[in-house]
Design an enzyme around this catalytic site. Structure first.
Site, PDB file in Angstrom:
ATOM      1  N   HIS A   1       0.618  -1.026   0.057  1.00 15.21           N
ATOM      2  CA  HIS A   1       0.055   0.154   0.006  1.00 15.21           C
ATOM      3  C   HIS A   1       0.710   1.233   0.062  1.00 15.21           C
ATOM      4  O   HIS A   1       1.938   1.156   0.373  1.00 15.21           O
ATOM      5  CB  HIS A   1      -0.922  -0.003   1.246  1.00 15.21           C
ATOM      6  CG  HIS A   1      -1.999   0.790   1.160  1.00 15.21           C
ATOM      7  ND1 HIS A   1      -2.028   2.311   1.464  1.00 15.21           N
ATOM      8  CD2 HIS A   1      -3.333   0.703   0.459  1.00 15.21           C
ATOM      9  CE1 HIS A   1      -3.333   2.767   1.035  1.00 15.21           C
ATOM     10  NE2 HIS A   1      -3.952   2.078   0.479  1.00 15.21           N
TER      11      HIS A   1
ATOM     12  N   ASP B   1      -8.025  -5.409   0.281  1.00 15.63           N
ATOM     13  CA  ASP B   1      -8.694  -6.138  -1.016  1.00 15.63           C
ATOM     14  C   ASP B   1      -8.073  -7.801  -0.898  1.00 15.63           C
ATOM     15  O   ASP B   1      -8.539  -8.495  -1.534  1.00 15.63           O
ATOM     16  CB  ASP B   1      -8.030  -5.373  -2.298  1.00 15.63           C
ATOM     17  CG  ASP B   1      -8.940  -4.539  -2.704  1.00 15.63           C
ATOM     18  OD1 ASP B   1      -9.903  -4.392  -2.162  1.00 15.63           O
ATOM     19  OD2 ASP B   1      -8.481  -3.343  -3.329  1.00 15.63           O
TER      20      ASP B   1
HETATM   21  N1  CMC Z   1       4.170  -7.419  -5.010  1.00 16.36           N
HETATM   22  C1  CMC Z   1       5.373  -7.492  -5.350  1.00 16.36           C
HETATM   23  N2  CMC Z   1       6.235  -6.490  -4.943  1.00 16.36           N
HETATM   24  C2  CMC Z   1       5.692  -5.339  -4.599  1.00 16.36           C
HETATM   25  C3  CMC Z   1       4.532  -5.193  -4.490  1.00 16.36           C
HETATM   26  C4  CMC Z   1       3.424  -6.451  -4.525  1.00 16.36           C
HETATM   27  N3  CMC Z   1       2.000  -6.553  -4.597  1.00 16.36           N
HETATM   28  N4  CMC Z   1       3.982  -3.813  -4.080  1.00 16.36           N
HETATM   29  C5  CMC Z   1       5.227  -3.300  -4.203  1.00 16.36           C
HETATM   30  N5  CMC Z   1       6.170  -4.107  -4.639  1.00 16.36           N
HETATM   31  C6  CMC Z   1       7.588  -3.701  -4.201  1.00 16.36           C
HETATM   32  C7  CMC Z   1       7.874  -2.746  -5.628  1.00 16.36           C
HETATM   33  O1  CMC Z   1       8.449  -3.538  -6.709  1.00 16.36           O
HETATM   34  C8  CMC Z   1       8.995  -2.020  -5.225  1.00 16.36           C
HETATM   35  O2  CMC Z   1      10.417  -2.715  -5.126  1.00 16.36           O
HETATM   36  P1  CMC Z   1      11.537  -1.920  -5.079  1.00 16.36           P
HETATM   37  O3  CMC Z   1      11.982  -0.927  -4.066  1.00 16.36           O
HETATM   38  O4  CMC Z   1      12.785  -3.127  -5.121  1.00 16.36           O
HETATM   39  O5  CMC Z   1      11.668  -1.156  -6.547  1.00 16.36           O
HETATM   40  C9  CMC Z   1       8.466  -1.724  -3.547  1.00 16.36           C
HETATM   41  O6  CMC Z   1       7.598  -2.754  -3.203  1.00 16.36           O
HETATM   42  C10 CMC Z   1       7.656  -0.447  -3.493  1.00 16.36           C
HETATM   43  O7  CMC Z   1       6.851  -0.394  -4.532  1.00 16.36           O
HETATM   44  P2  CMC Z   1       6.002   0.802  -5.149  1.00 16.36           P
HETATM   45  O8  CMC Z   1       5.585   0.655  -6.296  1.00 16.36           O
HETATM   46  O9  CMC Z   1       7.035   1.934  -5.283  1.00 16.36           O
HETATM   47  O10 CMC Z   1       5.196   1.299  -4.023  1.00 16.36           O
HETATM   48  P3  CMC Z   1       3.724   2.414  -4.659  1.00 16.36           P
HETATM   49  O11 CMC Z   1       3.351   2.855  -3.075  1.00 16.36           O
HETATM   50  O12 CMC Z   1       3.879   2.979  -5.656  1.00 16.36           O
HETATM   51  O13 CMC Z   1       2.547   1.163  -4.706  1.00 16.36           O
HETATM   52  C11 CMC Z   1       0.730  -0.279  -4.574  1.00 16.36           C
HETATM   53  C12 CMC Z   1       1.578   0.655  -3.910  1.00 16.36           C
HETATM   54  C13 CMC Z   1      -0.627  -0.489  -3.920  1.00 16.36           C
HETATM   55  C14 CMC Z   1       0.118   0.384  -6.037  1.00 16.36           C
HETATM   56  C15 CMC Z   1       1.439  -1.736  -4.808  1.00 16.36           C
HETATM   57  O14 CMC Z   1       2.016  -2.298  -3.501  1.00 16.36           O
HETATM   58  C16 CMC Z   1       0.682  -2.782  -5.616  1.00 16.36           C
HETATM   59  O15 CMC Z   1       0.839  -2.663  -6.682  1.00 16.36           O
HETATM   60  N6  CMC Z   1       0.080  -3.719  -4.831  1.00 16.36           N
HETATM   61  C17 CMC Z   1      -0.622  -4.753  -5.627  1.00 16.36           C
HETATM   62  C18 CMC Z   1      -1.963  -4.132  -5.990  1.00 16.36           C
HETATM   63  C19 CMC Z   1      -2.802  -3.998  -5.081  1.00 16.36           C
HETATM   64  O16 CMC Z   1      -2.975  -4.712  -3.922  1.00 16.36           O
HETATM   65  N7  CMC Z   1      -3.608  -2.750  -4.696  1.00 16.36           N
HETATM   66  C20 CMC Z   1      -4.729  -2.543  -3.773  1.00 16.36           C
HETATM   67  C21 CMC Z   1      -4.023  -1.344  -2.887  1.00 16.36           C
HETATM   68  S1  CMC Z   1      -5.398  -1.319  -1.361  1.00 16.36           S
HETATM   69  C22 CMC Z   1      -6.829  -0.722  -2.065  1.00 16.36           C
HETATM   70  C23 CMC Z   1      -6.886   0.625  -2.553  1.00 16.36           C
HETATM   71  O17 CMC Z   1      -6.503   1.507  -2.390  1.00 16.36           O
HETATM   72  O18 CMC Z   1      -7.516   0.750  -3.698  1.00 16.36           O
END
Ligand code: CMC
Length: 445
Positions: A322, A379
């Site tokens: 998140h 989720d």
């Molecule tokens: N699986 C594997 N690696 C992950 C994941 C994941 N679900 N989420 C983040 N990472 C890694 C990412 O690759 C990065 O690694 P590194 O530092 O080595 O490059 C690190 O963790 C930080 O990730 P980020 O993309 O910079 O984080 P963000 O804050 O931009 O993204 C997120 C947040 C929710 C979009 C992301 O965690 C994600 O895509 N999760 C899966 C989708 C999901 O479950 N979304 C629902 C969110 S809750 C409901 C809502 O708010 O709608």
């Protein structure tokens, strides 16, 4: 005008008196910025005059450090796993309140008194029907259309039907449009489902509660009576509460940005629905179930974890991570518990739940997820409950949209009542071609 209290007046916060000075190393020129303190949470640095005074923009893709607005609705402390709506903890709201109260709270700033609740529920109940002609929109969609596509279109179309509540400068019309949106979302979502399965639309019934009515419109058929399971109705109501608002996420920010230009509320909420659909946001609940089904068995989990960690593979563990929560998502904790309660009450044994629990266990011990503070989010479990209730996977995100409408309209109204409100107009770091001479077609190589 209803007898409900007006939406609270918005009094913007004042600078705290503390300042921060930014010095440009190359020129030694400095610029002093005011700090503003929130009631809780980090202090913010007011950079609104930065460009005017220095000629520089700030650069913050994804808004990881930028507050886009001031709000009094929802507070999140991602490090401590705290989520408050108008100061009330999500744990209390989810277990001691109901969705209509939470909708009122988000909009009006206080929990309703008993007469206020009765009045609010009455307003919502008497706006649940949609214009008969709106129903014709559905037949224009393919039967296999995703219900989020249908909802984006149909909610946007509401602005073509309810001309008497489009004037955003009239508080009476604003209130009516908010009630209409909250009230009609269950009807519109249930109709999207009915259309997809080829069953007749079911009209709302005023003797039912908001949540019961939604279940009835979704699952009843004219051929036989439908008995609402109180366990399901309670769980559904709790799921709605857990999804009601979440401060300035992508879809809420979209609603605010759309509304900042003076767009009508139905158009703004349609834009929020479109933004919510993405798999990184509300679409994750559907994506979690698809992922669990693809994993298929506990034996395949290590391979799935390895893929999630592999940077050359764009696969992510859906339902994990998140932007704000870096400890745990308090909604996920309640959702996990609700999931177990619902499955045991219904006597459902879902192999996908076994996969989900094992996946959660393995991921939470894995260094990759631990160091990046990736925990299950709201989720991760919601899909399993919704599946046990009989919802097809494609309906998961529409249910999120239905619930989030209460938050969206509250933010939209708050934005309009903020005397400092301006059209949202982010700036950019331009790295394209500088000005150059036009080349006539015949001379281009
Ligand atoms: N699986 C594997 N690696 C992950 C994941 C994941 N679900 N989420 C983040 N990472 C890694 C990412 O690759 C990065 O690694 P590194 O530092 O080595 O490059 C690190 O963790 C930080 O990730 P980020 O993309 O910079 O984080 P963000 O804050 O931009 O993204 C997120 C947040 C929710 C979009 C992301 O965690 C994600 O895509 N999760 C899966 C989708 C999901 O479950 N979304 C629902 C969110 S809750 C409901 C809502 O708010 O709608």
């Amino acid at each position: 005008m209803s007898n409900l209290p007006p939406s609270p007046p918005f009094v913007p916060a004042k600078p705290s008196g503390e300042t921060v000075t930014l010095t440009e190393d190359a020129t030694g020129k400095s610029f002093k910025m005011n700090m503003i303190n929130g009631s809780v949470g980090p202090k913010v640095i007011d950079i609104s005059k930065l460009y005017a005074e220095t000629g520089h923009f700030t650069f913050d893709p994804g808004f990881t450090s930028t507050g886009s607005c001031e709000s009094k609705i929802t507070f999140i402390d991602g490090e401590k796993g705290i989520l408050l709506h108008r100061g009330y903890a999500i744990e209390d709201l989810a277990t001691k309140s109901d969705f209509m109260e939470v909708a009122f709270l988000l909009q009006h700033g206080e929990l309703p008194t008993a007469p206020q609740k009765t009045e609010f529920v009455k307003h919502i109940t008497y706006h649940t029907m949609v214009h008969e002609q709106l129903m014709k929109f559905y037949s224009g969609f393919r039967r296999d259309a995703h219900p989020m596509a249908v909802m984006t279109g149909v909610v946007g179309a509401l602005s073509a039907f309810y001309h008497d509540s489009l004037d955003i400068n009239d508080p009476v019309q604003r209130e009516i449009s908010m009630h209409r949106l909250i009230a009609k979302m269950p009807t519109i979502a249930a109709m999207a489902y009915k259309y997809s399965v080829g069953q007749p639309f079911v009209y709302p019934k005023n003797e039912l509660s908001y949540t019961e009515n939604f279940l009835n419109m979704t699952f009843s058929v004219p051929a036989e009576p439908y008995k609402i399971n109180p366990i399901l109705a309670k769980a559904m109501d709790r799921i709605f509460i857990l999804h009601a608002d979440h401060e300035q996420n992508a879809s809420t920010s979209t609603v605010r940005l759309a509304g900042s230009s003076g767009a009508n509320p139905f158009a703004c909420i349609a834009s929020g629905i479109a933004s919510l659909w993405g798999a990184a946001h509300g679409g994750a609940n559907e994506a979690v179930l698809t992922m669990l089904a693809e994993i298929g068995s506990v034996a395949n989990i290590p391979n799935c974890i390895a893929r999630a960690k592999d940077k050359s593979d764009n696969f992510r563990l859906m339902g994990f991570g998140h932007r704000v929560y870096k400890n745990f998502d308090p909604r996920a904790t309640i959702m996990r518990q609700t999931c177990h309660e619902v499955l045991s009450d219904l006597g459902v044994k879902d192999p996908l739940l076994d996969i989900a629990m094992e996946l959660e266990k393995i991921a939470l011990q894995d260094d990759y997820f631990v160091t990046r503070k990736l925990y299950p989010n709201v989720d991760f479990y919601s899909g399993i409950i919704l599946r046990a209730m009989g919802f097809p996977t494609k309906m998961f995100t529409p249910l999120f949209a239905l619930a989030r409408t209460t938050g969206w309209v509250a933010h939209w109204a708050e934005m309009l009542s903020d005397p400092t409100q301006k059209i949202g107009r982010p700036r950019q770091l331009y790295t394209g071609a500088p000005q150059r001479s036009f080349v006539a077609l015949a001379s281009r190589k």
